[in-house]
Design a protein around this motif. Structure first.
Motif, PDB file in Angstrom:
ATOM      1  N   GLY A  44       0.823  -1.207   0.000  1.00  0.00           N
ATOM      2  CA  GLY A  44       0.000   0.000   0.000  1.00  0.00           C
ATOM      3  C   GLY A  44       0.852   1.250   0.000  1.00  0.00           C
ATOM      4  O   GLY A  44       1.944   1.298   0.565  1.00  0.00           O
ATOM      5  N   GLY A  45       0.364   2.265  -0.653  1.00  0.00           N
ATOM      6  CA  GLY A  45       1.069   3.539  -0.712  1.00  0.00           C
ATOM      7  C   GLY A  45       0.481   4.531   0.265  1.00  0.00           C
ATOM      8  O   GLY A  45      -0.302   4.174   1.148  1.00  0.00           O
ATOM      9  N   GLN A  46       0.871   5.769   0.123  1.00  0.00           N
ATOM     10  CA  GLN A  46       0.375   6.817   1.007  1.00  0.00           C
ATOM     11  C   GLN A  46       0.187   8.090   0.193  1.00  0.00           C
ATOM     12  O   GLN A  46       1.053   8.466  -0.587  1.00  0.00           O
ATOM     13  CB  GLN A  46       1.370   7.067   2.134  1.00  0.00           C
ATOM     14  CG  GLN A  46       0.916   8.145   3.091  1.00  0.00           C
ATOM     15  CD  GLN A  46       1.885   8.278   4.251  1.00  0.00           C
ATOM     16  OE1 GLN A  46       2.474   7.303   4.675  1.00  0.00           O
ATOM     17  NE2 GLN A  46       2.044   9.480   4.742  1.00  0.00           N
ATOM     18  N   LEU A  47      -0.960   8.731   0.364  1.00  0.00           N
ATOM     19  CA  LEU A  47      -1.204   9.996  -0.297  1.00  0.00           C
ATOM     20  C   LEU A  47      -0.436  11.096   0.416  1.00  0.00           C
ATOM     21  O   LEU A  47      -0.206  11.026   1.630  1.00  0.00           O
ATOM     22  CB  LEU A  47      -2.700  10.322  -0.280  1.00  0.00           C
ATOM     23  CG  LEU A  47      -3.594   9.400  -1.102  1.00  0.00           C
ATOM     24  CD1 LEU A  47      -5.056   9.760  -0.874  1.00  0.00           C
ATOM     25  CD2 LEU A  47      -3.253   9.520  -2.564  1.00  0.00           C
ATOM     26  N   GLY A  49       0.248  14.595   2.325  1.00  0.00           N
ATOM     27  CA  GLY A  49      -0.553  15.394   3.244  1.00  0.00           C
ATOM     28  C   GLY A  49      -0.336  16.873   2.987  1.00  0.00           C
ATOM     29  O   GLY A  49       0.750  17.299   2.604  1.00  0.00           O
TER      30      GLY A  49
END
Length: 90
Positions: A44-47, A49
């Motif tokens: 999984g990735g991360q958007l 902020g």
């Protein structure tokens, strides 16, 4: 593209269509195709902020005096054109 090139291309396409339509050329499938096997693993990735500050928009009304022209009307009798249809029997 020039007209000559387009004309030559159109003639070539027409010849190929005629050769297939008349049976002079034919294509037969010799073996089945298949899609490749693909193994995919992903984490999984991360958007990203963001912290955004903005101003508040305030909408409202205020009273002010503005000069407005005053328009008056009156009723007058005038002749206007009338269009009608007359029956030949009358």
């Amino acid at each position: 593209m020039s007209r000559k090139v387009l004309a030559v291309l159109a003639v070539i396409i027409l010849v190929v269509i005629v050769l297939f339509a008349t049976g002079f050329w034919s294509i037969n499938q010799t073996r089945e195709g298949e899609l490749p096997d693909v193994d995919v693993s992903a984490e999984g990735g991360q958007l990203p902020g963001f912290d955004a500050d903005s101003k508040e928009v305030v909408v409202g009304t205020t009273e002010t005096e503005v000069e407005v022209p005053k328009v008056e009307t009156e009723t007058t009798t005038v002749d206007v054109p009338v269009i009608g249809v007359k029956d030949s029997g009358e």
